[in-house]
Write a protein that holds these residues in place. Structure first.
Motif, PDB file in Angstrom:
ATOM      1  N   UNK A   1      -4.602 -52.907  29.831  1.00  0.00           N
ATOM      2  CA  UNK A   1      -4.642 -51.495  30.022  1.00  0.00           C
ATOM      3  C   UNK A   1      -4.023 -50.978  31.195  1.00  0.00           C
ATOM      4  N   UNK A   2      -4.086 -51.797  32.424  1.00  0.00           N
ATOM      5  CA  UNK A   2      -3.850 -51.785  33.714  1.00  0.00           C
ATOM      6  C   UNK A   2      -2.440 -52.006  34.006  1.00  0.00           C
ATOM      7  N   UNK A   3      -2.012 -53.120  33.216  1.00  0.00           N
ATOM      8  CA  UNK A   3      -0.446 -53.479  33.661  1.00  0.00           C
ATOM      9  C   UNK A   3       0.617 -53.567  32.496  1.00  0.00           C
ATOM     10  N   UNK A   4       0.083 -53.621  31.174  1.00  0.00           N
ATOM     11  CA  UNK A   4       0.950 -53.614  30.127  1.00  0.00           C
ATOM     12  C   UNK A   4       1.360 -52.366  29.536  1.00  0.00           C
ATOM     13  N   UNK A   5       0.148 -51.730  28.996  1.00  0.00           N
ATOM     14  CA  UNK A   5       0.263 -50.432  28.119  1.00  0.00           C
ATOM     15  C   UNK A   5       0.233 -49.252  28.879  1.00  0.00           C
ATOM     16  N   UNK A   6       1.809 -49.133  29.480  1.00  0.00           N
ATOM     17  CA  UNK A   6       1.888 -47.762  30.334  1.00  0.00           C
ATOM     18  C   UNK A   6       2.746 -48.246  31.257  1.00  0.00           C
ATOM     19  N   UNK A   7       2.321 -48.790  32.397  1.00  0.00           N
ATOM     20  CA  UNK A   7       3.119 -49.097  33.371  1.00  0.00           C
ATOM     21  C   UNK A   7       3.976 -49.969  33.184  1.00  0.00           C
ATOM     22  N   UNK A   8       3.873 -51.232  32.410  1.00  0.00           N
ATOM     23  CA  UNK A   8       4.598 -52.040  31.882  1.00  0.00           C
ATOM     24  C   UNK A   8       5.476 -51.648  30.985  1.00  0.00           C
ATOM     25  N   UNK A   9       5.043 -50.598  30.149  1.00  0.00           N
ATOM     26  CA  UNK A   9       6.207 -50.198  29.143  1.00  0.00           C
ATOM     27  C   UNK A   9       7.147 -49.145  29.913  1.00  0.00           C
ATOM     28  N   UNK A  10       6.822 -48.490  30.840  1.00  0.00           N
ATOM     29  CA  UNK A  10       7.800 -47.685  31.555  1.00  0.00           C
ATOM     30  C   UNK A  10       8.778 -48.540  32.445  1.00  0.00           C
ATOM     31  N   UNK A  11       8.064 -49.642  33.014  1.00  0.00           N
ATOM     32  CA  UNK A  11       8.895 -50.617  33.937  1.00  0.00           C
ATOM     33  C   UNK A  11      10.074 -51.191  33.013  1.00  0.00           C
ATOM     34  N   UNK A  12       9.990 -51.159  31.816  1.00  0.00           N
ATOM     35  CA  UNK A  12      11.043 -51.882  30.924  1.00  0.00           C
ATOM     36  C   UNK A  12      11.708 -51.074  29.884  1.00  0.00           C
ATOM     37  N   UNK A  13      11.089 -49.741  29.855  1.00  0.00           N
ATOM     38  CA  UNK A  13      11.827 -48.813  28.890  1.00  0.00           C
ATOM     39  C   UNK A  13      11.152 -49.223  27.414  1.00  0.00           C
ATOM     40  N   UNK A  14      10.283 -50.064  27.115  1.00  0.00           N
ATOM     41  CA  UNK A  14       9.866 -50.223  25.985  1.00  0.00           C
ATOM     42  C   UNK A  14       8.973 -49.434  25.252  1.00  0.00           C
ATOM     43  N   UNK A  15       9.052 -49.272  24.149  1.00  0.00           N
ATOM     44  CA  UNK A  15       8.547 -48.212  23.403  1.00  0.00           C
ATOM     45  C   UNK A  15       6.889 -48.306  23.478  1.00  0.00           C
ATOM     46  N   UNK A  16       6.136 -47.330  23.730  1.00  0.00           N
ATOM     47  CA  UNK A  16       4.351 -47.292  23.746  1.00  0.00           C
ATOM     48  C   UNK A  16       4.053 -47.192  22.419  1.00  0.00           C
ATOM     49  N   UNK A  17       3.007 -47.739  21.935  1.00  0.00           N
ATOM     50  CA  UNK A  17       2.406 -47.589  20.731  1.00  0.00           C
ATOM     51  C   UNK A  17       1.189 -46.299  20.773  1.00  0.00           C
ATOM     52  N   UNK A  18       1.229 -45.738  21.886  1.00  0.00           N
ATOM     53  CA  UNK A  18       0.204 -44.683  22.021  1.00  0.00           C
ATOM     54  C   UNK A  18       0.698 -43.305  22.337  1.00  0.00           C
TER      55      UNK A  18
END
Length: 432
Positions: A342-359
């Protein structure tokens, strides 16, 4: 399923980028946190982020992990890297967990998640994820990460999808149907370009990309018990229709015969850079690759749209990506695993890599998703279909690859090839 560039980074994991001096104490090649911290969480991850060979990516995750562990000085995270062989790694992870020797927290490929769920090794992380968090997930993701009791057994932190790329100077209008895609391919050939490119070689990408055409018709690969049913009844007719679509593309010349040898998404980026491609079925991540590879004026011609279907209102796209799950029964370790997500990957991590969020909400929270292409990706994900987690899926994929190769090369007729695939899959299922 990750793109080839990321898979190459994973395979080259030993050649890691040196860590900045500021992060040396808290982030090492096998640990996050102080070595003498009293509590330990083991985390098996991939080399796509913290240990990425891309300096910008690794630095972004070093900062995220450093902030995370600084807020939890009593903990250290012992990291374990997976290799690039997803199938072998995931099988090993499952075996070790069942034997009581697995990590406390791990990344699990989305295509294997249902298998892990069925074996009962995943531990709930409901203390971290609220009902609102779960409700905001895309439907196929929500179903995948929860059990019948509504417990959160994993968090699918990023996804990907397949879309149609086209050079608008050659194909100005997005094809909405299979017939329109073939017409556009033939027109591109008349203009001196290659028509519609797609994966047709012997690898998972071929089966996964093509399956969107089967799923768009409502086809099902397996039944509720995980038994193969793709060659039975209505599913059989839908399979044959999807096979015919690709066969017609090649036989008409709307797709070049060389597609039978394409087993790498990078081939499409290379063709676009060379100015030979007019359209291709590719992953969402390739938009950024095209932007980085092509001259600005050339990139401006490229656009993305949903994959065409048999009819305009019949659409599907295959969705992949990675999940993170707790494998320890210890409540504090389960909580920490969920907090990492929740604090690293889903959100910040998505944006850092331009990876598509699931939310859905994350798309509005970060400037990284301001481009019009992300609106299209988010819309297309509403038609996303995940690979079934049935144990027989790898063999189904293998036989689909063989089936398509035989049909597109002209060595077998569609019905003959489908029957052979069904027989091979059934034999493998009976041996399970």
């Amino acid at each position: 399923m990750k793109p080839t560039l990321l898979m190459a980074a994973l395979a080259a994991a030993p050649a890691l980028v040196p860590l900045p001096a500021a992060a040396q104490d808290l982030v090492t090649r096998n640990r996050v946190g102080l070595a003498d911290a009293p509590n330990t969480l083991t985390f098996r991850l991939t080399a796509y982020d913290l240990y990425s060979s891309d300096p910008a990516t690794s630095e972004a995750f070093e900062d995220l992990f450093s902030d995370f562990i600084e807020a939890r000085p009593d903990w250290k995270i012992e990291t374990q890297l997976q290799t690039g062989n997803i199938g072998q790694e995931q099988a090993r992870l499952l075996q070790q967990t069942q034997a009581g020797r697995g990590p406390d927290c791990a990344m699990i490929d989305s295509s294997r998640l249902a298998l892990f769920k069925d074996t009962g090794v995943l531990q709930p992380m409901d203390m971290v994820f609220s009902e609102d968090d779960v409700a905001d997930l895309f439907p196929y993701v929500r179903e995948a990460v929860t059990n019948e009791a509504g417990e959160v057994l994993a968090w699918w932190w990023f996804t990907d999808l397949r879309v149609l790329y086209r050079d608008t100077s050659v194909v100005p209008e997005a094809p909405q149907t299979w017939a329109e895609a073939q017409e556009a391919g033939l027109a591109a050939v008349e203009a001196g370009r290659e028509g519609l490119l797609f994966n047709g070689g012997r690898w998972e990408g071929t089966a996964f990309d093509w399956l969107a055409n089967f799923w768009a018709q409502g086809g099902e690969l397996v039944d509720a018990d995980g038994a193969p049913v793709f060659a039975e009844g209505e599913n059989r007719e839908k399979m044959l229709a999807a096979i015919a679509y690709y066969q017609n593309l090649v036989e008409s010349g709307a797709s070049p015969r060389r597609v039978t040898a394409i087993d790498d998404y990078d081939a499409f980026t290379a063709a676009a850079a060379a100015g030979t491609a007019s359209m291709f079925v590719g992953g969402n991540w390739q938009y950024g690759q095209l932007r980085a590879t092509l001259p600005e004026e050339q990139f401006a011609n490229w656009a993305v749209s949903e994959l065409p279907g048999p009819a305009p209102d019949q659409r599907a796209t295959g969705t992949g990506g990675w999940t993170i799950a707790a494998l320890s029964e210890d409540e504090e370790k389960r909580r920490l695993c969920g907090e990492i997500v929740k604090e690293i990957y889903a959100g910040p991590g998505n944006a850092a890599q331009g990876l598509l969020p699931t939310s859905a909400a994350i798309y509005d929270q970060y400037d990284a998703y301001d481009g019009a292409e992300y609106d299209l990706f988010a819309e297309a994900l509403e038609n996303g279909v995940a690979r079934p987690g049935a144990a027989i899926y790898p063999e189904i994929s293998n036989q689909i690859q063989i089936m398509l190769g035989n049909v597109l090369s002209g060595t077998a007729e569609p019905e003959e090839a489908l029957d052979a695939a069904a027989a091979a899959v059934q034999a493998a299922y009976d041996r399970q």
